[in-house]
Design a protein around this motif. Structure first.
Motif, PDB file in Angstrom:
ATOM      1  N   LEU A 189       3.675   3.608  11.090  1.00 36.93           N
ATOM      2  CA  LEU A 189       2.309   3.800  10.607  1.00 36.93           C
ATOM      3  C   LEU A 189       1.319   3.671  11.765  1.00 36.93           C
ATOM      4  O   LEU A 189       1.140   2.602  12.329  1.00 36.93           O
ATOM      5  N   LYS A 190       0.703   4.781  12.088  1.00 40.87           N
ATOM      6  CA  LYS A 190      -0.205   4.841  13.231  1.00 40.87           C
ATOM      7  C   LYS A 190      -1.648   5.081  12.814  1.00 40.87           C
ATOM      8  O   LYS A 190      -2.584   4.731  13.534  1.00 40.87           O
ATOM      9  N   HIS A 191      -1.839   5.665  11.616  1.00 43.29           N
ATOM     10  CA  HIS A 191      -3.141   6.218  11.266  1.00 43.29           C
ATOM     11  C   HIS A 191      -3.339   6.062   9.765  1.00 43.29           C
ATOM     12  O   HIS A 191      -2.389   6.225   8.996  1.00 43.29           O
ATOM     13  N   VAL A 192      -4.557   5.730   9.349  1.00 42.89           N
ATOM     14  CA  VAL A 192      -4.848   5.544   7.930  1.00 42.89           C
ATOM     15  C   VAL A 192      -6.042   6.403   7.542  1.00 42.89           C
ATOM     16  O   VAL A 192      -7.072   6.396   8.228  1.00 42.89           O
ATOM     17  N   HIS A 193      -5.899   7.156   6.448  1.00 42.84           N
ATOM     18  CA  HIS A 193      -7.036   7.807   5.808  1.00 42.84           C
ATOM     19  C   HIS A 193      -7.441   6.912   4.644  1.00 42.84           C
ATOM     20  O   HIS A 193      -6.798   6.927   3.595  1.00 42.84           O
ATOM     21  N   LEU A 194      -8.494   6.137   4.853  1.00 41.31           N
ATOM     22  CA  LEU A 194      -8.903   5.178   3.834  1.00 41.31           C
ATOM     23  C   LEU A 194      -9.779   5.856   2.800  1.00 41.31           C
ATOM     24  O   LEU A 194     -10.845   6.405   3.117  1.00 41.31           O
ATOM     25  N   THR A 195      -9.322   5.808   1.567  1.00 36.64           N
ATOM     26  CA  THR A 195     -10.013   6.433   0.447  1.00 36.64           C
ATOM     27  C   THR A 195      -9.445   5.792  -0.807  1.00 36.64           C
ATOM     28  O   THR A 195      -8.961   4.659  -0.740  1.00 36.64           O
ATOM     29  N   ASP A 196      -9.479   6.460  -1.943  1.00 37.22           N
ATOM     30  CA  ASP A 196      -8.963   5.847  -3.165  1.00 37.22           C
ATOM     31  C   ASP A 196      -8.702   6.938  -4.191  1.00 37.22           C
ATOM     32  O   ASP A 196      -9.058   8.110  -3.995  1.00 37.22           O
ATOM     33  N   GLY A 197      -8.066   6.551  -5.297  1.00 37.54           N
ATOM     34  CA  GLY A 197      -7.786   7.461  -6.385  1.00 37.54           C
ATOM     35  C   GLY A 197      -7.442   6.681  -7.637  1.00 37.54           C
ATOM     36  O   GLY A 197      -7.220   5.466  -7.577  1.00 37.54           O
ATOM     37  N   LEU A 218      -4.269  -3.617   1.273  1.00 35.66           N
ATOM     38  CA  LEU A 218      -3.718  -2.875   2.410  1.00 35.66           C
ATOM     39  C   LEU A 218      -4.440  -3.258   3.695  1.00 35.66           C
ATOM     40  O   LEU A 218      -3.805  -3.540   4.720  1.00 35.66           O
ATOM     41  N   LEU A 219      -5.767  -3.277   3.642  1.00 31.77           N
ATOM     42  CA  LEU A 219      -6.546  -3.583   4.843  1.00 31.77           C
ATOM     43  C   LEU A 219      -6.245  -4.986   5.363  1.00 31.77           C
ATOM     44  O   LEU A 219      -6.054  -5.183   6.568  1.00 31.77           O
ATOM     45  N   GLN A 220      -6.206  -5.953   4.465  1.00 30.72           N
ATOM     46  CA  GLN A 220      -5.932  -7.316   4.922  1.00 30.72           C
ATOM     47  C   GLN A 220      -4.520  -7.432   5.495  1.00 30.72           C
ATOM     48  O   GLN A 220      -4.306  -8.099   6.503  1.00 30.72           O
ATOM     49  N   GLY A 221      -3.567  -6.749   4.860  1.00 30.44           N
ATOM     50  CA  GLY A 221      -2.208  -6.767   5.380  1.00 30.44           C
ATOM     51  C   GLY A 221      -2.121  -6.162   6.768  1.00 30.44           C
ATOM     52  O   GLY A 221      -1.434  -6.691   7.655  1.00 30.44           O
ATOM     53  N   LEU A 222      -2.827  -5.047   6.977  1.00 36.74           N
ATOM     54  CA  LEU A 222      -2.836  -4.420   8.300  1.00 36.74           C
ATOM     55  C   LEU A 222      -3.486  -5.330   9.335  1.00 36.74           C
ATOM     56  O   LEU A 222      -3.025  -5.427  10.475  1.00 36.74           O
ATOM     57  N   ALA A 223      -4.568  -5.995   8.942  1.00 38.95           N
ATOM     58  CA  ALA A 223      -5.230  -6.921   9.861  1.00 38.95           C
ATOM     59  C   ALA A 223      -4.299  -8.071  10.224  1.00 38.95           C
ATOM     60  O   ALA A 223      -4.247  -8.495  11.388  1.00 38.95           O
ATOM     61  N   ASN A 224      -3.558  -8.580   9.254  1.00 36.77           N
ATOM     62  CA  ASN A 224      -2.616  -9.664   9.521  1.00 36.77           C
ATOM     63  C   ASN A 224      -1.523  -9.235  10.499  1.00 36.77           C
ATOM     64  O   ASN A 224      -0.980 -10.061  11.242  1.00 36.77           O
ATOM     65  N   GLN A 225      -1.209  -7.940  10.481  1.00 34.28           N
ATOM     66  CA  GLN A 225      -0.179  -7.409  11.382  1.00 34.28           C
ATOM     67  C   GLN A 225      -0.764  -6.942  12.716  1.00 34.28           C
ATOM     68  O   GLN A 225      -0.045  -6.375  13.540  1.00 34.28           O
ATOM     69  N   ASP A 226      -2.061  -7.172  12.909  1.00 29.52           N
ATOM     70  CA  ASP A 226      -2.753  -6.734  14.119  1.00 29.52           C
ATOM     71  C   ASP A 226      -2.593  -5.231  14.325  1.00 29.52           C
ATOM     72  O   ASP A 226      -2.266  -4.759  15.413  1.00 29.52           O
ATOM     73  N   PHE A 227      -2.843  -4.479  13.254  1.00 28.78           N
ATOM     74  CA  PHE A 227      -2.761  -3.024  13.306  1.00 28.78           C
ATOM     75  C   PHE A 227      -3.719  -2.485  14.358  1.00 28.78           C
ATOM     76  O   PHE A 227      -4.902  -2.826  14.372  1.00 28.78           O
ATOM     77  N   ARG A 228      -3.216  -1.627  15.231  1.00 29.63           N
ATOM     78  CA  ARG A 228      -4.022  -1.112  16.342  1.00 29.63           C
ATOM     79  C   ARG A 228      -4.182   0.409  16.303  1.00 29.63           C
ATOM     80  O   ARG A 228      -4.553   1.014  17.306  1.00 29.63           O
ATOM     81  N   GLY A 229      -3.889   0.997  15.146  1.00 28.07           N
ATOM     82  CA  GLY A 229      -4.147   2.425  14.999  1.00 28.07           C
ATOM     83  C   GLY A 229      -5.589   2.664  14.607  1.00 28.07           C
ATOM     84  O   GLY A 229      -6.469   1.835  14.846  1.00 28.07           O
ATOM     85  N   HIS A 230      -5.841   3.811  13.986  1.00 30.34           N
ATOM     86  CA  HIS A 230      -7.195   4.144  13.542  1.00 30.34           C
ATOM     87  C   HIS A 230      -7.272   4.091  12.019  1.00 30.34           C
ATOM     88  O   HIS A 230      -6.331   4.465  11.324  1.00 30.34           O
ATOM     89  N   ILE A 231      -8.400   3.633  11.520  1.00 26.18           N
ATOM     90  CA  ILE A 231      -8.689   3.661  10.089  1.00 26.18           C
ATOM     91  C   ILE A 231      -9.844   4.637   9.896  1.00 26.18           C
ATOM     92  O   ILE A 231     -10.963   4.384  10.363  1.00 26.18           O
TER      93      ILE A 231
END
Length: 285
Positions: A189-197, A218-231
């Motif tokens: 997972l490198k890139h996130v298209h943040l939206t909803d449905g 999802l966002l908090q989980g990515l932050a906990n993993q030190d996600f360094r891609g783009h949102i």
């Protein structure tokens, strides 16, 4: 100590449609986004790399990613050869200083393209040095059945891609849980298209938090993993009657992302001291 992570929060040019790529840069800079994802083919300006360079310089805002022209409505943008489109997308990314090209899996009727797609994406990454992040899609729903419109699969976790993009509107339409899908994607997972449905058969692209996907988790989980891609905020604002209405959605999306894209606080465990008489007291920091 700051809780901000290294990931950047950008705005897709698709989020301001029918306004232009130039409008996206202006809104992104004014509202406080970190950069822009250019969806090639949404308007004529998006195909003009020199013009986009001028927007980057004027607004002092980087292009974070290029979305290759692989939608039904962009089938003739940058030619009709799908591999040529991806090669040109990689060149555009290099010219603009972006490090990611977002690409959809082929349509099933693109048989030759689909047949060598997984291997071809790996080859392009190696040759260009640009990340090609394959996006999760969804089965097209028809009464009583789902139409498999993509090949080799609408779900990138079923293939061996090195990098993937997670789109929450697409996971909603596919009736998937975005948190579980992110876990399956794992390190790809490198890139996130943040939206909803809301689970509708329509690809809704709602403001995050207005649907049923677990965007905040999802966002908090990515932050906990030190996600360094783009949102990247990729929402549908076509129904906005005015520029002000569109801005409200863009501001809400950015604020939602910043609010939830923070690591879970580490609980503080108080220290204790025991006196010679056996009394226990909490030590203050």
């Amino acid at each position: 100590m700051s809780t901000r992570t290294a990931a950047k929060i950008g705005l897709s040019t698709a989020s301001v449609y029918p306004e232009s790529t130039a409008s996206c840069f202006e809104l992104s800079a004014r509202l406080g986004y970190d950069g822009v994802e250019v969806m090639v083919g949404i308007d004529p300006l998006s195909t003009q790399i020199d013009a986009i360079k001028r927007l980057v310089d004027y607004h002092q805002l980087p292009v974070l990613a290029i979305h290759a022209p692989c939608l039904l409505i962009t089938q003739r943008v940058w030619g009709t050869d799908p591999w040529g489109k991806l090669e040109r997308s990689a060149e555009a990314a290099k010219d603009l200083g972006a490090d990611v090209v977002v690409v959809h899996p082929p349509f099933r009727w693109q048989r030759d393209y689909a047949r060598g797609f997984v291997e071809g994406i790996a080859r392009l990454e190696q040759e260009s040095g640009i990340v090609f992040a394959v996006e999760n899609m969804y089965p097209w729903r028809a009464p009583g059945k789902g139409l498999q419109a993509y090949a080799p699969s609408w779900d990138p976790t079923e293939q061996t891609y090195a990098h993937t993009t997670l789109d929450l509107s697409h996971s909603s339409t596919a009736e998937q849980d975005c948190v579980e899908l992110a876990a399956t994607m794992g390190r790809t997972l490198k890139h996130v298209h943040l939206t909803d449905g809301t689970g509708s058969a329509k690809d809704e692209h709602l403001v995050p938090g207005r649907g049923t996907q677990r965007a905040a988790d999802l966002l908090q989980g990515l932050a906990n993993q030190d996600f360094r891609g783009h949102i990247i905020i990729e929402i549908n604002t076509r129904r906005a009657a005015t520029r002000s209405e569109r801005e409200v959605d863009l501001i809400e999306s950015l604020e939602f992302t910043r609010k939830h894209f923070v690591p879970t606080p580490v609980p503080r465990h108080p220290g204790f001291a025991v006196t010679p008489d056996g009394e226990v007291s909490e030590l203050t920091p």
